[in-house]
Scaffold this motif. Structure first.
Motif, mmCIF file in Angstrom:
data_model
loop_
_atom_site.group_PDB
_atom_site.id
_atom_site.type_symbol
_atom_site.label_atom_id
_atom_site.label_comp_id
_atom_site.label_asym_id
_atom_site.label_seq_id
_atom_site.Cartn_x
_atom_site.Cartn_y
_atom_site.Cartn_z
ATOM 1 N N PRO A 23 29.621 50.966 49.927
ATOM 2 C CA PRO A 23 28.785 49.765 49.738
ATOM 3 C C PRO A 23 29.008 48.747 50.853
ATOM 4 N N MET A 24 28.427 49.013 52.028
ATOM 5 C CA MET A 24 28.679 48.163 53.183
ATOM 6 C C MET A 24 28.172 46.746 52.983
ATOM 7 N N ASP A 25 27.141 46.560 52.155
ATOM 8 C CA ASP A 25 26.664 45.214 51.887
ATOM 9 C C ASP A 25 27.758 44.365 51.235
ATOM 10 N N LYS A 26 28.506 44.985 50.331
ATOM 11 C CA LYS A 26 29.605 44.291 49.663
ATOM 12 C C LYS A 26 30.769 44.061 50.634
ATOM 13 N N VAL A 27 31.029 45.040 51.489
ATOM 14 C CA VAL A 27 32.097 44.899 52.487
ATOM 15 C C VAL A 27 31.854 43.669 53.347
ATOM 16 N N ILE A 28 30.594 43.474 53.765
ATOM 17 C CA ILE A 28 30.258 42.331 54.621
ATOM 18 C C ILE A 28 30.292 41.027 53.830
ATOM 19 N N ALA A 29 29.600 41.004 52.697
ATOM 20 C CA ALA A 29 29.462 39.762 51.929
ATOM 21 C C ALA A 29 30.796 39.242 51.414
ATOM 22 N N ASP A 30 31.690 40.161 51.022
ATOM 23 C CA ASP A 30 32.972 39.756 50.431
ATOM 24 C C ASP A 30 34.147 39.854 51.399
ATOM 25 N N GLU A 31 33.840 40.136 52.668
ATOM 26 C CA GLU A 31 34.876 40.270 53.699
ATOM 27 C C GLU A 31 35.997 41.220 53.268
ATOM 28 N N LEU A 32 35.589 42.404 52.842
ATOM 29 C CA LEU A 32 36.560 43.397 52.401
ATOM 30 C C LEU A 32 37.160 44.125 53.598
ATOM 31 N N GLU A 33 38.351 44.666 53.401
ATOM 32 C CA GLU A 33 39.009 45.484 54.420
ATOM 33 C C GLU A 33 39.071 46.929 53.942
ATOM 34 N N ASN B 1 35.275 47.826 43.242
ATOM 35 C CA ASN B 1 36.014 47.064 42.230
ATOM 36 C C ASN B 1 36.931 45.981 42.814
ATOM 37 N N LEU B 2 36.817 45.759 44.128
ATOM 38 C CA LEU B 2 37.658 44.746 44.779
ATOM 39 C C LEU B 2 37.136 43.333 44.547
ATOM 40 N N ARG B 3 38.045 42.378 44.531
ATOM 41 C CA ARG B 3 37.647 40.976 44.562
ATOM 42 C C ARG B 3 37.384 40.595 46.015
ATOM 43 N N LYS B 4 36.834 39.406 46.236
ATOM 44 C CA LYS B 4 36.548 38.975 47.595
ATOM 45 C C LYS B 4 37.812 39.024 48.457
ATOM 46 N N ILE C 217 37.226 47.304 35.392
ATOM 47 C CA ILE C 217 38.321 46.869 36.262
ATOM 48 C C ILE C 217 38.175 45.394 36.613
ATOM 49 N N LYS C 218 36.958 44.955 36.886
ATOM 50 C CA LYS C 218 36.750 43.543 37.221
ATOM 51 C C LYS C 218 37.101 42.646 36.040
ATOM 52 N N GLU C 219 36.825 43.111 34.838
ATOM 53 C CA GLU C 219 37.174 42.322 33.655
ATOM 54 C C GLU C 219 38.684 42.282 33.453
ATOM 55 N N LEU C 220 39.337 43.442 33.601
ATOM 56 C CA LEU C 220 40.785 43.506 33.413
ATOM 57 C C LEU C 220 41.546 42.694 34.454
ATOM 58 N N THR C 221 40.993 42.631 35.656
ATOM 59 C CA THR C 221 41.675 41.954 36.767
ATOM 60 C C THR C 221 41.160 40.534 36.998
ATOM 61 N N LYS C 222 40.269 40.096 36.123
ATOM 62 C CA LYS C 222 39.721 38.729 36.214
ATOM 63 C C LYS C 222 39.046 38.480 37.559
ATOM 64 N N GLY C 223 38.209 39.426 37.952
ATOM 65 C CA GLY C 223 37.431 39.232 39.169
ATOM 66 C C GLY C 223 37.515 40.350 40.182
ATOM 67 N N GLY C 224 38.389 41.302 39.959
ATOM 68 C CA GLY C 224 38.514 42.423 40.885
ATOM 69 C C GLY C 224 39.935 42.603 41.397
ATOM 70 N N ALA C 225 40.227 43.802 41.840
ATOM 71 C CA ALA C 225 41.570 44.113 42.340
ATOM 72 C C ALA C 225 41.795 43.488 43.715
ATOM 73 N N HIS C 226 43.032 43.070 43.952
ATOM 74 C CA HIS C 226 43.410 42.594 45.288
ATOM 75 C C HIS C 226 43.488 43.773 46.264
ATOM 76 N N VAL C 227 44.016 44.881 45.755
ATOM 77 C CA VAL C 227 44.157 46.115 46.538
ATOM 78 C C VAL C 227 43.697 47.273 45.660
ATOM 79 N N SER C 228 42.984 48.226 46.253
ATOM 80 C CA SER C 228 42.535 49.385 45.489
ATOM 81 C C SER C 228 42.684 50.641 46.336
ATOM 82 N N LEU C 229 43.137 51.728 45.700
ATOM 83 C CA LEU C 229 43.376 52.982 46.414
ATOM 84 C C LEU C 229 42.496 54.099 45.861
#
Length: 346
Positions: free
Chosen positions: A276-286, A253-256, A226-238
């Motif tokens: 993956p809370m480490d990723k949630v914090i580091a990438d400021e995910l919602e 699979n989210l982008r920052k 998914i990261k390859e197809l979206t060139k860095g990750g999805a803007h929104v993922s469900l």
């Protein structure tokens, strides 16, 4: 009247004669013309919802005709063609006053807090607040598809996700919820990556607008693909399924600064998933939930259907009788169908 009834969780479902419902002063009785079969109905039968009191009639995606009204009803009359979101508001709590009936503090849900729509008739409370009038152009079968999966996906993609044209969205799980989300995202001009385990379902996802599909059974690295197809990750993922694995993948699979929307019901062993809370914090995910949609918001969907921008009828795989539903309901977790099954013969 006839209704599909179970008297114990995971027990036999039978067609029984049960008492005809009576409307409260603020309620109505609806003659059910069509009702969808949803995985949430299977969860109800399994006993995953603490609101259910046995014996019980399931069913929450419905459309029909008003045949009786309470004395205080102002906005509807006998003969009106109507549908209803699966969450009903009370009109009195803080959430309802703020316009968020979908998370009402005293919410009612057909097929959960009271008997549902796998029956010839059903009573509904606070009807002036919760009912939606149907345009003549929209069939009962199409309308009932909206009641749970479609409106939840619509709010997830449009309101919660804030998805914009050109953005990438990943949809994990392509049942009724996921396919609805794909159709809606495509109508907004987004680029959809669909993930599922069924090639037939993925083919339908492509027909509904997905630009790429991934069979997760055959993929060694779903997140990487998914990261390859979206060139860095999805803007929104469900997560449209409601599973530990799909939830984790959807966040990962989210982008920052991307958004994960939890749409699929998390129940049983998956109720409290690891994330993956480490990723949630580091990438400021919602991380956001989506739980239905208010009745007064339906006009947005209905207009898009009338103009042909949305075509939920394409999700309809087959129609069946009430009698046929009692054998199908216990099998819903096996995901044998690719679209939506609707009961329209009672």
């Amino acid at each position: 009247m006839k209704a599909a009834v179970f008297e114990e969780f995971k027990g036999n479902i039978q067609i029984n004669n049960v008492p005809y419902p009576t409307p409260k002063s603020h309620g109505v009785v609806i003659k059910i013309k069509a009702t969808g079969m949803c995985l949430s109905d299977w969860h109800a039968w399994q006993g995953h919802d603490s609101d259910i009191i046995l014996p019980h009639v399931p069913g929450h995606e419905l459309a029909g005709e008003i045949v009786e009204i309470g004395k205080d009803i102002k906005n509807f009359k006998i003969g009106d063609r109507v549908t209803v979101p699966f969450v009903g508001g009370c009109g009195s709590c803080y959430q309802c006053h703020s316009g968020n009936h979908q998370v009402c503090d005293n919410q009612s849900q057909p097929g959960f807090t009271h008997w549902g729509s796998f029956a010839e008739y059903m009573a509904l409370n606070h009807a002036d607040l919760n009912l939606v009038k149907l345009p003549e152009e929209i069939t009962y079968e199409t309308a009932c598809i909206l009641g749970c999966r479609f409106i939840t996906s619509f709010r997830a993609v449009v309101e919660q996700g804030g998805l914009k044209g050109g953005e990438f969205v990943a949809v994990h799980g392509c049942g009724g919820v996921g396919l609805s989300a794909i159709m809606i995202a495509n109508a907004l001009g987004a680029q959809v990556i669909a993930v599922d385990i069924n090639d037939k379902t993925l083919k339908l996802a492509k027909e509904l607008g997905a630009i790429e599909t991934i069979n997760s059974k055959n993929s060694k690295d779903i997140i990487g693909e998914i990261k390859e197809l979206t060139k860095g990750g999805a803007h929104v993922s469900l997560d449209a399924l409601g599973h530990q694995e799909t939830c984790f993948n959807s966040i990962s699979n989210l982008r920052k600064r991307g958004k994960h929307i939890q749409v699929g019901l998390m129940a049983g062993a998956h109720k409290h998933p690891q994330i993956p809370m480490d990723k949630v914090i580091a990438d400021e995910l919602e991380i956001l939930g989506s739980h239905g949609m208010q009745a007064y918001k339906y006009h947005e969907i209905l207009e898009m259907i009338k103009t042909g921008k949305l075509t939920p009828d394409k999700l309809l795989e087959k129609t069946i009788s009430l009698e046929e539903s009692i054998a199908l309901l216990p099998e819903m977790n096996k995901f044998k169908s690719s679209g939506v099954t609707v009961i329209n013969s009672f």
